[in-house]
Design an enzyme around this catalytic site. Structure first.
Site, PDB file in Angstrom:
ATOM      1  N   HIS A 161       0.594  -1.078  -0.288  1.00 51.74           N
ATOM      2  CA  HIS A 161      -0.022  -0.324   0.006  1.00 51.74           C
ATOM      3  C   HIS A 161       0.450   0.961   0.511  1.00 51.74           C
ATOM      4  CE1 HIS A 161       0.509  -0.023   4.464  1.00 51.74           C
ATOM      5  NE2 HIS A 161       0.432   1.176   4.651  1.00 51.74           N
TER       6      HIS A 161
ATOM      7  N   ASP B 158       0.113  -7.840   1.382  1.00 51.97           N
ATOM      8  CA  ASP B 158       0.175  -6.098   1.664  1.00 51.97           C
ATOM      9  C   ASP B 158       2.029  -6.457   1.682  1.00 51.97           C
ATOM     10  OD1 ASP B 158       0.114  -3.386   1.821  1.00 51.97           O
ATOM     11  OD2 ASP B 158      -0.763  -3.100   3.782  1.00 51.97           O
TER      12      ASP B 158
ATOM     13  N   SER C  88       4.520   2.686   7.903  1.00 50.84           N
ATOM     14  CA  SER C  88       4.577   1.499   6.872  1.00 50.84           C
ATOM     15  C   SER C  88       5.649   0.656   6.008  1.00 50.84           C
ATOM     16  CB  SER C  88       2.800   1.965   6.634  1.00 50.84           C
ATOM     17  OG  SER C  88       1.695   2.085   6.752  1.00 50.84           O
TER      18      SER C  88
END
Length: 360
Positions: free
Chosen positions: A103, A133, A211
């Site tokens: 992402h 992911d 992230s």
């Protein structure tokens, strides 16, 4: 002539004083008070306590932080009209391979990696895996500092961990916490056909931009990739989630070798296992993965698994929930041989030589 009363009293007093003094000197010479021994022991005990390691104290993160921050990069992502977002990534090889979240780079038209020494490199996307992911990038650089790999299976609830990343496009940031839970499914990948969610949950502070950054243990070893938070405000509220490193490295290896993940499946439809069902199935504990149905021509059907079986381990690694089962199977490729432990009608079985099949 008789001595006076005053003279007599003086002699008695002097004799008493001399006698008392001699007794005191003899007492001091030959008697050692008991409390002296106690005092020595107390001093020795205090020294031992000061020398002993403080097992319950937080570890010193200074050296670990200095080492790990060299392996965590900032990723600037561009999307068409010069819009930019940022995330983090982890150097996993000295020749420029970097793992991050899918992402982070999704929809990117270009990405620039900034190392700890402020050097910038254009990065190429080697491959992505939306089901976990994860994404693998490559920069043209040598003699980098890859992060040492840990074993996420050995991670224990309550263990100290630190999160390293670049939140809000800030320079490298380190936060600390403990492992709150393992095998969490928070349904952030529910749009995928075969999502794999078995997150490590921590209370280390993670914010937007973290992230793709590293979750490491007290030794500075990679045990997870920071991926998500649960938040109503958009900021950190006490929960953060990381993909276990054992799964991360399998995905990274597949993307590097094949450009896509080689994924096997069991081919089971599972249901919730509760105390009532566990009693009916003659289970000692409410643990394991309950099979409702078996798909034809799959790994499970070939292995002889049946509806109402309860899977308890894959390759001798315990699986207590569906996310844990998904994580274990996702570590293998089609054609790999595994073992499966399961319970049927209260009897435990161990099945060796099970060949995993591919997605259909």
């Amino acid at each position: 002539m008789r001595p006076s009363i005053t003279y007599t009293l003086a002699v008695v007093a002097l004799t008493t004083l001399i006698s008392t003094g001699c007794s005191f000197l003899i007492f001091q010479q030959f008697y050692t008070p008991k409390f002296a021994s106690t005092s020595v022991n107390h001093a020795q005990l205090t020294a031992k306590i000061n020398e002993a390691p403080r097992e319950n104290a937080p570890p010193d993160f200074v050296n670990v932080s200095n080492d790990v921050t060299r392996s965590v990069v900032n990723i600037a992502v561009f999307r068409g009209d010069y819009r930019m977002s940022t995330g983090s990534g982890i150097i996993i090889s000295d020749d420029g391979y970097i793992i991050t979240n899918n992402h982070v780079i999704k929809g990117s038209t270009g990405q620039v990696v900034t190392l700890h020494d402020k050097k910038d490199y254009k990065a190429k996307i080697i491959g992505i895996d939306p089901s976990t992911d994860l994404a693998l990038l490559k920069i043209e650089a040598d003699f980098l500092h890859p992060l040492r790999l840990g074993n996420s299976d050995q991670l224990r609830i309550g263990e100290w961990v630190i999160a390293v990343g670049h939140p809000f496009n800030l320079a490298s940031t380190v936060t600390a916490g403990i492992v709150s839970a393992k095998g969490r499914n928070i349904e952030i990948l529910r749009d995928q056909e075969y999502p794999v969610e078995s997150f490590i949950q921590t209370d280390a502070v993670v914010n937007p931009g973290n992230s793709g950054g590293a979750l490491v243990n007290a030794k500075g070893e990679l045990i997870g990739v920071n991926t998500a938070i649960i938040s109503e405000s958009g900021g950190y509220e006490g929960f953060s989630f990381a993909i276990p490193s054992n799964l991360v490295m399998k995905v990274a290896e597949d993307l590097r070798k094949y450009g896509q993940v080689q994924r096997a499946v069991l081919g089971v439809i599972v249901g919730d296992l509760n105390s009532t069902l566990a009693k009916d199935l003659q289970l000692a504990r409410v643990e394991g993965v309950y099979i409702e149905r078996i798909r034809l021509n799959t790994t499970a059907s070939t292995a002889g698994l049946k509806a109402k079986d309860v899977i308890t381990a894959i390759n001798n690694v315990s699986v207590k929930t569906m996310p844990e089962l998904q994580e274990q199977i996702a570590r293998y490729r089609p054609g790999d041989i595994i073992s499966i432990d399961y319970i049927r009608n209260g009897v435990a079985y161990h099945k060796n030589g099970v060949e995993l099949k591919a997605l259909e």
